[in-house]
Write a protein that holds these residues in place. Structure first.
Motif, PDB file in Angstrom:
ATOM      1  N   ASP A   3      -9.602  -8.398  -7.269  1.00 53.57           N
ATOM      2  CA  ASP A   3      -9.562  -9.462  -6.260  1.00 53.57           C
ATOM      3  C   ASP A   3      -7.977  -9.197  -5.194  1.00 53.57           C
ATOM      4  O   ASP A   3      -8.598  -8.007  -4.612  1.00 53.57           O
ATOM      5  N   THR A   4      -7.417 -10.024  -5.459  1.00 59.96           N
ATOM      6  CA  THR A   4      -6.146 -10.405  -4.840  1.00 59.96           C
ATOM      7  C   THR A   4      -5.437 -10.991  -6.311  1.00 59.96           C
ATOM      8  O   THR A   4      -6.366 -11.583  -7.196  1.00 59.96           O
ATOM      9  N   MET A   5      -4.408 -10.562  -6.759  1.00 66.99           N
ATOM     10  CA  MET A   5      -3.236 -10.597  -7.634  1.00 66.99           C
ATOM     11  C   MET A   5      -3.015 -12.266  -7.566  1.00 66.99           C
ATOM     12  O   MET A   5      -3.501 -12.449  -8.452  1.00 66.99           O
ATOM     13  N   TYR A   6      -3.194 -12.614  -6.243  1.00 65.89           N
ATOM     14  CA  TYR A   6      -2.935 -14.232  -6.678  1.00 65.89           C
ATOM     15  C   TYR A   6      -3.399 -15.127  -6.558  1.00 65.89           C
ATOM     16  O   TYR A   6      -3.667 -15.920  -7.450  1.00 65.89           O
TER      17      TYR A   6
ATOM     18  N   MET B  62       8.390  -8.592   1.579  1.00 68.52           N
ATOM     19  CA  MET B  62       7.573  -7.315   1.357  1.00 68.52           C
ATOM     20  C   MET B  62       7.295  -6.890   0.222  1.00 68.52           C
ATOM     21  O   MET B  62       5.672  -6.760   0.008  1.00 68.52           O
ATOM     22  N   PHE B  63       7.608  -7.095  -1.458  1.00 73.72           N
ATOM     23  CA  PHE B  63       7.933  -7.678  -2.542  1.00 73.72           C
ATOM     24  C   PHE B  63       6.748  -7.877  -2.407  1.00 73.72           C
ATOM     25  O   PHE B  63       5.381  -7.963  -3.520  1.00 73.72           O
ATOM     26  N   ALA B  64       6.476  -9.980  -2.068  1.00 75.95           N
ATOM     27  CA  ALA B  64       5.377 -10.391  -2.234  1.00 75.95           C
ATOM     28  C   ALA B  64       4.436 -10.045  -1.761  1.00 75.95           C
ATOM     29  O   ALA B  64       3.133  -9.923  -3.020  1.00 75.95           O
ATOM     30  N   LYS B  65       3.891  -9.609  -0.547  1.00 79.96           N
ATOM     31  CA  LYS B  65       3.083  -8.906  -0.678  1.00 79.96           C
ATOM     32  C   LYS B  65       2.323  -7.535  -0.650  1.00 79.96           C
ATOM     33  O   LYS B  65       1.122  -7.534  -1.605  1.00 79.96           O
ATOM     34  N   SER B  66       3.340  -6.860  -1.912  1.00 80.30           N
ATOM     35  CA  SER B  66       3.172  -5.462  -1.943  1.00 80.30           C
ATOM     36  C   SER B  66       2.476  -5.737  -3.438  1.00 80.30           C
ATOM     37  O   SER B  66       1.211  -5.544  -4.132  1.00 80.30           O
ATOM     38  N   PHE B  67       2.616  -6.805  -4.158  1.00 75.16           N
ATOM     39  CA  PHE B  67       2.076  -7.089  -5.302  1.00 75.16           C
ATOM     40  C   PHE B  67       1.147  -8.285  -5.382  1.00 75.16           C
ATOM     41  O   PHE B  67      -0.095  -7.620  -6.744  1.00 75.16           O
ATOM     42  N   ASN B  68       0.870  -8.965  -4.606  1.00 75.44           N
ATOM     43  CA  ASN B  68      -0.876  -9.433  -4.049  1.00 75.44           C
ATOM     44  C   ASN B  68      -1.711  -8.129  -4.218  1.00 75.44           C
ATOM     45  O   ASN B  68      -2.369  -8.756  -4.697  1.00 75.44           O
ATOM     46  N   TYR B  69      -1.581  -6.696  -3.936  1.00 75.32           N
ATOM     47  CA  TYR B  69      -2.107  -6.175  -3.528  1.00 75.32           C
ATOM     48  C   TYR B  69      -1.876  -5.116  -4.132  1.00 75.32           C
ATOM     49  O   TYR B  69      -2.074  -4.045  -3.994  1.00 75.32           O
ATOM     50  N   TYR B  70      -0.945  -5.574  -5.628  1.00 78.29           N
ATOM     51  CA  TYR B  70      -1.664  -4.576  -7.032  1.00 78.29           C
ATOM     52  C   TYR B  70      -0.119  -3.170  -5.827  1.00 78.29           C
ATOM     53  O   TYR B  70      -1.054  -2.031  -6.580  1.00 78.29           O
ATOM     54  N   SER B  71       0.546  -3.757  -5.101  1.00 78.51           N
ATOM     55  CA  SER B  71       1.780  -3.051  -5.095  1.00 78.51           C
ATOM     56  C   SER B  71       1.762  -1.472  -4.164  1.00 78.51           C
ATOM     57  O   SER B  71       2.307  -1.309  -3.465  1.00 78.51           O
ATOM     58  N   TYR B  72       0.481  -2.217  -3.205  1.00 75.15           N
ATOM     59  CA  TYR B  72      -0.123  -1.920  -2.170  1.00 75.15           C
ATOM     60  C   TYR B  72      -0.012  -2.536  -0.857  1.00 75.15           C
ATOM     61  O   TYR B  72      -0.239  -4.004  -1.107  1.00 75.15           O
ATOM     62  N   ASP B  73      -0.013  -1.955   0.270  1.00 72.38           N
ATOM     63  CA  ASP B  73       0.611  -2.680   1.774  1.00 72.38           C
ATOM     64  C   ASP B  73      -1.594  -2.911   1.991  1.00 72.38           C
ATOM     65  O   ASP B  73      -2.162  -2.106   1.590  1.00 72.38           O
ATOM     66  N   LYS B  74      -1.648  -3.910   2.701  1.00 69.29           N
ATOM     67  CA  LYS B  74      -2.886  -4.374   2.978  1.00 69.29           C
ATOM     68  C   LYS B  74      -3.836  -3.700   3.503  1.00 69.29           C
ATOM     69  O   LYS B  74      -4.657  -3.958   2.920  1.00 69.29           O
ATOM     70  N   ASP B  75      -3.312  -3.059   4.183  1.00 72.18           N
ATOM     71  CA  ASP B  75      -4.067  -2.073   5.417  1.00 72.18           C
ATOM     72  C   ASP B  75      -4.159  -0.821   4.105  1.00 72.18           C
ATOM     73  O   ASP B  75      -5.566  -1.061   4.497  1.00 72.18           O
ATOM     74  N   THR B  76      -4.145  -0.130   3.293  1.00 76.81           N
ATOM     75  CA  THR B  76      -4.082   0.581   2.101  1.00 76.81           C
ATOM     76  C   THR B  76      -5.094   0.411   1.379  1.00 76.81           C
ATOM     77  O   THR B  76      -6.323   0.494   0.617  1.00 76.81           O
ATOM     78  N   TYR B  77      -4.799  -1.334   0.758  1.00 78.18           N
ATOM     79  CA  TYR B  77      -6.384  -1.849  -0.070  1.00 78.18           C
ATOM     80  C   TYR B  77      -7.351  -2.574   0.894  1.00 78.18           C
ATOM     81  O   TYR B  77      -8.552  -2.101   0.557  1.00 78.18           O
ATOM     82  N   LEU B  78      -7.320  -2.144   2.270  1.00 81.74           N
ATOM     83  CA  LEU B  78      -8.601  -3.052   3.296  1.00 81.74           C
ATOM     84  C   LEU B  78      -9.411  -1.355   3.158  1.00 81.74           C
ATOM     85  O   LEU B  78     -10.746  -1.796   3.420  1.00 81.74           O
TER      86      LEU B  78
END
Length: 407
Positions: free
Chosen positions: A132-135, A1-17
């Motif tokens: 973009d994304t952090m990764y 979960m942390f890895a996903k939120s870290f990738n989108y700057y502490s947000y989930d993918k849906d919020t990012y999109l």
């Protein structure tokens, strides 16, 4: 979960999109600014090289010319193809990164006795500007740093290459931390803006639409109608008033709850008959008034109003309202077998801009429908159509009761 939120700057993918359009716009705006700045730097260096200033010689002019062409091409792509650029903004920002980083690396190689200062500046600029994304940004930045360090050891003395390794390691670590912090702050702003926009849209919908039927309220209908009349130049327009017959008896005999259901069903029938599903309950600011065909409103009580734009003349909207009346007559709800309505319609001339006078004519037509026996359509035509003005009373409702039948 942390890895996903870290990738989108502490947000989930849906919020990012949900913020992706704002991210793309921001990236393109920053790309334009950075490219313009870089273009100015290249031109300045070309001038210095042509004059042999600051250790820049004329032998470097071809090198600068290549990057001048790349930069101008990138700038023209963004300016001349905005839709394409917005759609492919992610690819474009990585092209921009590739241009800037490759310039920094090659410039560093061309000065083997100096540390890679230009590369560090350009890396910092791109890291702090693009989202973009952090990764992905980390992978691209680290790969670019690896290439720069490798070329330093290939073309520079060990001591300078060692200094480059130290400087790049420190700067890239700092830049990735700042990149995360900066982009997190931007995403927070985008999320807040998106929420405010949603609230504004909800307030606009609530202030524009009738809660019971989903149709426009009286005030909003007339404001939109005035704008449509002002813009209209060639289409045939018709204003229609609809008044339910026997509605008082429905409230008296079947109760006000049933009356509300009848009003609601009438609104749904109007929406379906006029094909308004894609328009209703959408913020008015998103409406294209030049291309919108029909829209409807509730005046209050059991009275409704409709404006129709017909591309194929009078016969088109006559068919629309005949089908609407048939749909109302065949509606079934609880103990109620069919909804009857009187309809008054007036045609609007292409140069007519006074909605009030059109409303008066439609109201007169509605009165004629009531006077002639109810549950029928009466037309008030203009121009050549006035010669063939008809009261649709003979065949449309033959054999139907005068008012809505109550059981």
């Amino acid at each position: 979960m942390f890895a996903k939120s870290f990738n989108y700057y502490s947000y989930d993918k849906d919020t990012y999109l949900n913020c992706i359009e704002m991210i793309r716009s921001t990236n393109l705006r920053h790309a334009t600014i950075i490219t313009t700045w870089f273009l100015g730097v290249i031109i300045l260096f070309m001038v210095f090289a042509s004059l042999n200033f600051f250790g820049l010689t004329q032998e470097r002019i071809p090198f600068y010319t290549i990057y001048l062409i790349l930069t101008i091409g990138f700038e023209l792509c963004v300016w001349l193809m905005p839709e394409f650029s917005k759609k492919h903004s992610t690819q474009l920002i990585y092209i921009s990164i590739a241009i800037l980083h490759s310039y920094g690396i090659l410039f560093s190689v061309s000065q083997p006795y100096m540390v890679a200062t230009s590369y560090l500046v350009l890396s910092a600029v791109t890291a702090l500007s693009y989202i973009d994304t952090m990764y992905r940004m980390s992978a691209v930045s680290l790969a670019s740093c690896g290439i720069c360090i490798f070329t330093s050891y290939q073309f520079k003395t060990f001591s300078i290459a060692y200094n480059d390794t130290y400087n790049i390691s420190i700067v890239i670590t700092l830049m990735l931390v700042l990149h995360y912090a900066f982009q997190l702050m931007r995403i927070q702003q985008f999320v807040l803006f998106h929420k405010n926009l949603q609230i504004q849209n909800e307030l606009e919908v609530k202030s524009s639409f009738d809660a019971l039927t989903g149709l426009l309220n009286r005030g909003r209908f007339f404001s939109i109608a005035e704008e449509v009349l002002r813009q209209n130049k060639s289409h045939t327009l018709a204003l229609c008033l609809i008044d339910l017959d026997g509605f008082k008896q429905i409230n008296d005999k079947l109760g006000h709850q049933m009356g509300d259901k009848v009003i609601q069903l009438t609104g749904q029938t109007i929406i379906k008959a006029l094909g308004l599903n894609d328009v209703i309950r959408r913020p008015i600011s998103g409406w294209d008034l030049e291309n919108i065909q029909n829209f409807a409103g509730r005046l209050g009580g059991d009275e409704f109003i409709v404006l129709v734009k017909a591309r194929n003349g009078l016969d088109e909207f006559k068919g629309v309202f005949e089908n609407l009346l048939k749909a109302l007559n065949s509606a079934r709800i609880g103990e109620l077998n069919g909804i009857q309505a009187s309809i008054g319609i007036t045609e609007l001339a292409s140069d007519e801009h006074d909605i009030d006078s059109a409303y008066k004519r439609a109201d007169d037509s509605l009165y004629e429908s009531k006077r002639a026996g109810k549950n029928q359509i009466h037309y008030n035509l203009c121009g050549q159509n006035a010669k063939a003005q008809i009261a649709e009373t003979q065949n449309t409702n033959a054999g139907k009761p005068e008012e809505v039948r109550n059981v």
